[in-house]
Structures are given as C-alpha cells and as structure tokens.
Scaffold this active site. Structure first.
Site, PDB file in Angstrom:
ATOM      1  N   ASN A   6       0.870  -1.175   0.000  1.00  0.00           N
ATOM      2  CA  ASN A   6       0.000   0.000   0.000  1.00  0.00           C
ATOM      3  C   ASN A   6       0.909   1.228   0.000  1.00  0.00           C
ATOM      4  O   ASN A   6       1.522   1.556   1.012  1.00  0.00           O
ATOM      5  CB  ASN A   6      -0.888  -0.036   1.254  1.00  0.00           C
ATOM      6  N   HIS A 178     -13.390   3.765   0.218  1.00  0.00           N
ATOM      7  CA  HIS A 178     -13.400   2.701   1.231  1.00  0.00           C
ATOM      8  C   HIS A 178     -14.089   1.448   0.693  1.00  0.00           C
ATOM      9  O   HIS A 178     -14.665   0.669   1.455  1.00  0.00           O
ATOM     10  CB  HIS A 178     -14.118   3.154   2.522  1.00  0.00           C
ATOM     11  N   ARG A 239     -13.169  16.790   7.509  1.00  0.00           N
ATOM     12  CA  ARG A 239     -13.909  17.145   6.289  1.00  0.00           C
ATOM     13  C   ARG A 239     -15.383  17.394   6.610  1.00  0.00           C
ATOM     14  O   ARG A 239     -15.964  16.702   7.443  1.00  0.00           O
ATOM     15  CB  ARG A 239     -13.777  16.015   5.264  1.00  0.00           C
TER      16      ARG A 239
END
Ligand code: AMP
Length: 410
Positions: A6, A178, A239
């Site tokens: 990743n 996600h 956010r």
C-alpha cells in the site's frame, strides 16, 4: 506467500501473508519517505523493530522493505522466492476498473489516465507498482481498487443531476471510497450471520477519520455516501461532508475567500475538528464531552445524527436493512457512537444490546444487537490488506482460498 503493498505519497505499508492467507508472516510501515528521519516499523513473529533512518524515495523504501522481509519474514526467513504474487492497493480506478485486475502494461496505462481524478494517491500507487514489479519481476501483480466495489452501483445512484452530456464527457459521478473495506465487511457480516451475501441488505458504516456509509444489497452497492471527491457524505474528522454547493459561491463572492482557502477549510478545518474546536480525534472529543464541553457534545450529536440519517435513507433505498455493520477506528472502538447512531433505529428492527455493545473486545467480530432484535447489528474489524491478499490469491496465486468468497473465480 502473498505480499500486499500500500504505497501512499510518503508511506509504504506492507504485509506478507502465508500462501492461504490464513496467517500474517510479517508486516511493516515506512513513513515520512523523502524526509531526513523516516520512521520504520517492521514486525515478524516475535521480532519487532522501530527505528528512524534517511529514506530518499520510494525506491529506497522498497529496497529496505525487501531487506527486512529477507532477514525477518516470520517462519521462513531469508527466502522471498516463496512470494507467489503481489497485491497492490490502488486508490482510484475511475470507471475503468470494476474489479481487481492482474497488472499488465495496458492496466498501468489506464491507471495513468486516472491520475487527474486522484492526483495525490494514484502517482505514489503507480510508483509502488513499478518498484515492486522491478523487485519481483517473475510473479504476477494484482491491483485492488478502492473504487471498484462501488462500480456495482446503479446509474440512478451514482449520477449527479448535472447536464447528462457533461457528466458523460468528463466522468463526473459518484465514485465512492473505502470500497475494499466495505466489501470485506459486508462479506464477513454475511459469514457471521450464516447467510449468503446475495440474500442480504447491509448498511456498512465505515467510521474512521474518513467516513463512508454504504448500502450493500445482494452483494452489490446500492448507494454510498462519499461522491466524486472525498469531501461529501457524512461528517468526518476534518472534512465537512455534505454541504449545499451554493455555500461555496457565497463564501467566495460575499465573504471574499479564495477557492484555495475554501478547499483548505472544507477538507482540513471542518468536520469533528471544526465543530468541536478541539480535535478531530473522537477519543479526545468523547473525553471532553464527558467533562461538559458543549461543542464536543454537539460534534458527537451531529456526527451520529448524520450517520443515522444515511442509514434511514439507505433503508428506504433498499426496502429495509437486514444487518448494520460498524467498522474502522470509531466504528470498531466507540460504544458511545454506536449507541448514539442506533438510537431510534428500533423502527427498522435494529435494537442494540447495551451490554454487548459496551463489552466488545478490540479486534474481534461480534453481534451487538439484542436476541429479540428482528435484524442484526454487528462490529467487524476491517482488514483491507486481507481483502487485497485474498483477491490476489484468487486471481494470481494458488486460487481462491478464502473462508469468504472474493472476486470472480477464474
Ligand atoms: P481510522 O481512520 O479507521 O484509523 O480511525 C481513526 C479514528 O478512530 C481516530 O480519529 C479516532 O478518533 C477513532 N478512534 C480510535 N480508537 C477510538 C476509541 N477507542 N474511541 C473512539 N474513537 C476512536
């Protein structure tokens, strides 16, 4: 063995799984790549190291990862020739990838095309893919896309009500994020309930620093809260989540804020941080709320209310909810937030068991609804790396090995 990689803009995370993905042999993370004091963590069985060193770039980071895996790779140290395939987390596959894919030159070319949609994420992903392909040239590499699962969404859910031709010409649509986590959690939820995922309507609440609520009906995404960018949807750590887009024009025209300032505010200064004025970390907010901080209480109320509103909307979209699944940092670890989110959901047949909800054990899957609740509420620790390894195994390794069914079998 299956290696998962990743690669972020300044990080490299990796996990080495046994060939049947039942065991993690080694894992590690190299952070602050490019800085003078990158931090390096590597764990393999009993062995653990945490150190700092200068890591110039991702190439150096990959070399270090290989060296550490070579020396300390759990039960079979020293032999990386056991690696059968490498799985890569790919953040954005646009509408070009609907499922995990064996990486070829053509795939790399398509990934390059998606860079404008994820300028912060896709370039380091590509660097990771190229470096890993150099280091392990003789094994297949697989890309597992965060956006792929959401490609199963119907047009009525993913399209914005913008001029149709414009959306088509520039791929303006809801992508959702996600997706790998959500797919894993929905599959595990079905396993826990001993029901085929194709028979279930599940709402997955991925509540971490980023928040995604996703409706999964019959194993496909019916709708998801995050949209084109990673800004809309439920309230997040920093956010804003959904706002009226008209607010942006007002801030710009009448309050004199530049687009850059508005962007910075919506991405980094809003959400839990913006409301509480204290932190984006739910642990801190819960502590402060318990001591009477009114804005922290408000932040919790707003956060839970918005997640609950999405659950209600998705129940309507799917015609009911068979299971509600909580995952990620807040979803897995905060009984308080789970309780707040589930308040008033009795009308959907979702009733929490107070003791089960408070007694959850970190890292363990559990059912937290009451025995007489018509439908189930569960906690499922997410495991994106395992999902990546399972897909990699199914597509390019020894074949499907999973206790959970993953990608289309070849
Ligand atoms: P993630 O993005 O999935 O790593 O989740 C990160 C968030 O999980 C952090 O911002 C914390 O607010 C939250 N978190 C982690 N542990 C707890 C906990 N025990 N209680 C409440 N929130 C937590």
């Amino acid at each position: 063995m299956i290696l998962t990689v990743n690669c972020g803009s300044s990080t490299l995370k990796y996990k080495l799984f046994s060939g049947n993905v039942s065991e993690v042999r080694a894992e590690g993370q190299i952070s602050r790549i490019g800085g003078p004091d990158a931090s390096i963590r590597h764990i393999a069985g009993e062995f653990r190291t945490d150190k700092k060193a200068r890591i110039r770039d991702h190439r150096d980071a990959f070399a270090l990862m290989t060296e550490m895996l070579h020396t300390h790779a759990g039960r079979s140290p020293g032999d990386l020739s056991d690696i059968e395939a490498v799985g890569h987390r790919a953040v954005h596959g646009s509408d070009l990838f609907t499922e995990s894919t064996v990486i070829t030159e053509a795939v790399i070319h398509k990934l390059e095309q998606t860079i404008p949609l994820a300028p912060l994420h896709n370039p380091p992903n590509l660097t990771g893919i190229r470096e890993a392909m150099k280091l392990f040239p003789d094994v297949p590499h697989v890309a597992v896309f965060d956006t792929a699962f959401n490609q199963t969404m119907p047009e009525k859910a993913y399209l914005y009500a913008l001029p149709y031709e414009l959306s088509q010409a520039h791929t303006l649509r809801r992508f959702g994020f996600h997706g790998t986590s959500c797919r894993y959690v929905s599959l595990r939820t079905a396993e826990m309930l001993s029901a085929p995922v194709t028979n279930l309507r599940i709402v997955v609440c991925h509540l971490g620093n980023g928040v995604t609520v996703t409706a999964v009906s019959g194993g496909k995404v019916a709708d998801t809260s995050i949209g084109f960018a990673t800004l809309g949807g439920a309230m997040m750590g920093t956010r804003s989540g959904d706002i009226d887009p008209g607010l942006v024009f007002h801030l710009h025209r009448n309050l004199g804020m530049s687009l850059t300032e508005i962007e910075e505010m919506l991405y980094r200064k809003s959400g839990l941080l913006g409301i509480s004025g204290v932190s984006n970390d739910m642990r801190v907010i819960e502590e402060e709320a318990a001591e009477g901080n009114a804005r922290c209480r408000l932040a919790i109320e707003m956060f839970s209310y918005r997640v609950r509103s999405y659950i209600g909307a998705y129940a309507a979209a799917m015609g009911g909810v068979d299971a509600l699944a909580f995952t990620a940092g807040i979803g897995e670890n905060s009984p308080r937030i789970r309780e707040d989110v589930c308040a008033n959901l009795g009308f959907l047949g979702l009733t929490l068991d107070h003791d089960r909800n408070t007694d959850t054990v970190h890292g363990q899957e559990c059912i937290i609804s009451r025995d007489d609740s018509p439908h189930h509420v569960v906690v499922v620790p997410t495991d994106e790396e395992k999902m990546i390894a399972l897909d990699t195994c199914a597509l390019a390794g020894p074949g499907p090995v999973s206790d959970i069914k993953t990608v289309k079998e070849k």
